[in-house]
Every structure is written in structure tokens, then in C-alpha cells.
Design an enzyme around this catalytic site. Structure first.
Site, short mmCIF file in Angstrom:
data_model
loop_
_atom_site.label_atom_id
_atom_site.label_comp_id
_atom_site.label_asym_id
_atom_site.label_seq_id
_atom_site.Cartn_x
_atom_site.Cartn_y
_atom_site.Cartn_z
NE ARG A 50 68.61 79.54 19.81
CZ ARG A 50 68.16 80.68 19.60
NH1 ARG A 50 67.67 80.98 18.39
NH2 ARG A 50 68.78 81.93 20.23
CG ASP A 52 77.28 77.67 17.03
OD1 ASP A 52 76.37 77.95 16.48
OD2 ASP A 52 78.01 78.68 17.48
NE ARG A 198 83.54 77.76 18.67
CZ ARG A 198 83.06 77.71 17.59
NH1 ARG A 198 81.57 77.43 17.20
NH2 ARG A 198 83.77 77.68 16.42
#
Lengths: 248, 248
Positions: A50, A52, A198
């Protein structure tokens, strides 16, 4: 209901992310609408990762159930036709057994993060890289990355909204390399926490800029505290690059 | 008037080309306006290669005369600041002698043409490659390219509006290689005729698709007739990649 596996490439820029949301267009919705248009019935597309808002995919994997047997090439080409002009492309479609689940059958995921470390802003790769205005020390970043590989409690590198049952994950690889004018960080694991890549890349950049020492990353990991994380890297440099299934 | 050399990267997509035109924004105009804003006087920017509408640059070279000595890094950074949001970036600025002329001093130019040969359309590299839906035979393309290297009358591969005094040019290299999922054509010469690279690439693609044999390209060259050329490749796959000066 014949099931199809879809391998996908997309530019995450115009999307709120993979998953359907009320606040804007998602990759999932674009695919579901394109497939419904040729299949003639509503469909639900399940993705392996999923991604972002703003995160890209070089090779995301999804599955969808159709109400009759279509040639796989027709599924690919008809979906691509109806996707236009959305920047999503079906690279391959293939029939799979009913027990294949894009998300739950996956045993590995790989991401690449692209950094452009130079004074001048990108003209051609705007929205495709994180522009860092000073040269990164890739040796220091690689040393720091080494502290994160393995089985750890990654609470420090986990978004507050992460829904994973446990913060303990095994990071199989976190490799820093110079590729032309860019620095790439390649990450591989069975699965990742929300914002983990990230968060790790943003922290490695602190090391690459000389603000943190490599061993500070080890300390941040051990703290098991979100506040110990460096800044989270922006989404436009991140690409889901591969999803692996048993036997692959 | 101190003279500065500027090395530039740009996305050709939103521009009518390098050169100032009445019908839309040009790279030259964007640069001249950005420089004028910090220098405080009108300037004229001269480029080494007059790239066409939609053609990109990985490294174009230009020169400009300013009315006083600015630190070179200030020229670079201030121009980049005022260029925003145009997708043009000054990679480097350097003072040069008064007799340096970006166009007339250049002794070599290099272009790369990017082809994506796969069934599915590009999602991430839209506007950055020419999408060809069948796999290209790069061996056949390389054999065909070999016929074009050397000193020839390139009338067949020259646009009708070409302003060059002579159609005779020496093509130093025309190399076809597979790079990941793409096919790249690298061309090097002292200078090129108008549309020469795109005309050659379009013709090589006919060979790569099996519609032409490599020796047909030799015949097309010998015909010295624009009508003998294959289709001209679209601009979005073409990049000016380097300009060479004496001593480099």
C-alpha cells in the site's frame, strides 16, 4: 471467478497513494474503474504494497477476480486502454490459482530510493528523486545502513499511524550505491512497517551530510522511540521495485 | 563584458525548443529572463545546439555576457532561483574568455535517443522515451547504423527547413545498445543537420521492427533524397547529452 495477477508500473505523483481514499484519486481506484469498463462488472483490486501518497512503483503486484476467462493479454491491453490518461501501466497479466493473494502470498518486497545530491535542482527528474543540495558521503551511509540490517524492533523508524501488529521486522538488505549522478538506497525485507523505508533513508541522509555519525543510527534504533528518528525522506524518491512470491 | 559559460539541463516538453519563437515559450527566453532578473540588464544567451520543440538536454552549453564580474556560483544559483518553476537547471557556470562562443567554438556534439520497446505504455517515463510496442532487433539496428557512420551526404536524413550550407557531414559514431528495458542510440559528430538524429533513429527503428533490412539504410543514404528516409522519430526520446570544445 478466474483470478488474474497484474504487474504494475505507476507514477505516484498525482495519486493519494495505492489505497482508495475519500480525499483524492488512488491507483487502486484508477485500476478498478479501468477493469470494470472492459469486464462489465465491478471489481476489487488487491495490491501487495500500500504505497503512500506520491510514492511510485516500478513493479507493484495486484490481483483481481473477473467473472469469466479472458485471455491474459486482453486483460493487460484492455486495462491499459481504459487507464489512459492515468500514469498507471499494466506490465503483465497472468491467470493465477484462487489461493494466490497479492498481499498475503507475498514473501518479499523491495524498494529503491533515488537521491540526487548536487547543487543544481533536477530539471528532467523533478518528482522522481529527492534533491539534496550537498554531496552525500556514501561510505558513511553504507556503514550506518549496516547497523539496521537484521531482525530488530524498528519502532524508531515506524510512522505513528502504522497498523502492523509488531514493530519487530527482519531487514534483509539496505544497500547504498552511487549510480551516475544519483545515490540509490535499495531495501529488501519480507515486509516493512509504515514509512519504514523513508524513515531509514531520511536518517541515512543525516549521516551522508555529516550531521550524524554512523553509530548514531545504531543508537537511534536501540532507543525504540519515534522521536529518535531523523527526518522522514519525501515520497517522490521512493519506488516499490519488486514483490516476491514463494518459488520465485 | 565578462562572459560566462553555462552548462544546462532541461525538460523540452513545455518548450517550443531552444530558440526564441513568437509561438510559445523557449528555453532561451526562460534563461534570458531569469538572468536579466538578477543581473539587472537585458542579456542574450547563445546556445551550442538549437534543440527542437520537445527535445531535452542532459547537458546543453550556452554563453552569456554580463555587465560586471559576478562569482560564477552566484550566476548559477541566482539563475536557478529565477528559473523556477521552468524545468531548466544551470548545472555549472564558469567565466570564459571573450572569444569563447558556445555554438561556434564547439567541435563536437553528442545526442542520446531513448526507446522503450515493450507492449505496455510507459507510466514513469512518459514524455521521456519513444514507446515502440514491439521488441526491437538491436543487432540489425547496429548493423544498419554502421552504414551511416563516416563522411556522407546526409540529404536523406535532413529536414526540408535545414539551414546548413552543406548536407555533407561526418558522423563519428552511431551506437545502438540495450540499457535495461530500453534501447539507446548514441550519436556523435562535430555537428548535425536539422532533424538528422531523429531521421536516422526513425529509420533504424524500421530496421529494428524488421520492415527494412540493414542494407536498405545504405541505399536510402545513397539516394540523397528526403523521400527515401524512414519516419522521423518523435522529439520526446531525444536528449542533447554533451557539447565538446577544443582541449576537452
Amino acid at each position: 471467478m478466474p483470478r488474474y495477477r497484474l504487474d504494475l508500473e505507476y507514477d505516484g505523483g498525482p495519486f493519494v497513494g495505492w489505497q482508495r481514499q475519500d480525499n483524492g484519486p488512488s491507483v487502486q481506484q484508477a485500476l478498478e474503474e479501468a477493469i470494470a469498463r472492459f469486464a462489465g462488472h465491478e471489481v476489487r483490486v488487491q495490491g501487495a504494497g500500500r504505497t503512500d501518497t506520491g510514492v511510485h512503483a516500478l513493479r507493484q503486484v495486484a490481483h483481481v477476480d473477473l467473472d469469466r476467462d479472458w485471455p491474459a493479454d486482453t486483460v493487460r491491453d484492455a486495462t491499459n486502454h481504459h487507464l489512459k490518461p492515468a500514469p498507471v501501466s499494466v506490465l503483465a497479466a497472468a491467470p493465477v490459482p484462487d489461493d494466490f493473494h497479492a498481499r498475503f502470498s507475498a514473501v518479499g518486497r523491495a524498494y529503491v530510493y533515488r537521491l540526487l545530491d548536487r547543487r543544481s535542482p533536477p530539471a528532467l527528474d523533478r518528482g522522481r528523486v529527492w534533491h539534496v543540495v550537498r554531496t552525500l558521503d556514501t561510505d558513511a551511509m553504507a556503514a550506518a545502513a549496516g547497523h539496521l540490517v537484521g531482525r530488530h524492533d524498528f519502532t524508531t523508524f515506524r510512522a505513528a499511524q502504522c497498523q502492523s501488529a509488531s514493530p519487530v521486522k527482519t531487514l534483509d538488505a539496505l544497500e547504498v550505491s552511487r549510480v551516475g549522478a544519483e545515490v540509490h538506497v535499495n531495501a529488501r525485507a519480507r515486509s516493512f512497517l509504515h514509512n519504514q523505508v523513508r524513515s531509514m533513508v531520511g536518517t541515512l541522509v543525516e549521516v551522508g551530510l555529516g550531521r550524524w555519525r554512523p553509530e548514531d543510527v545504531s543508537r537511534a534504533l536501540a532507543a525504540c522511540d519515534r522521536a529518535a528518528c531523523g527526518p522522514v525522506a519525501p515520497p517522490q524518491g521512493l519506488y516499490l521495485s519488486a514483490v516476491r512470491y514463494p518459488g520465485e
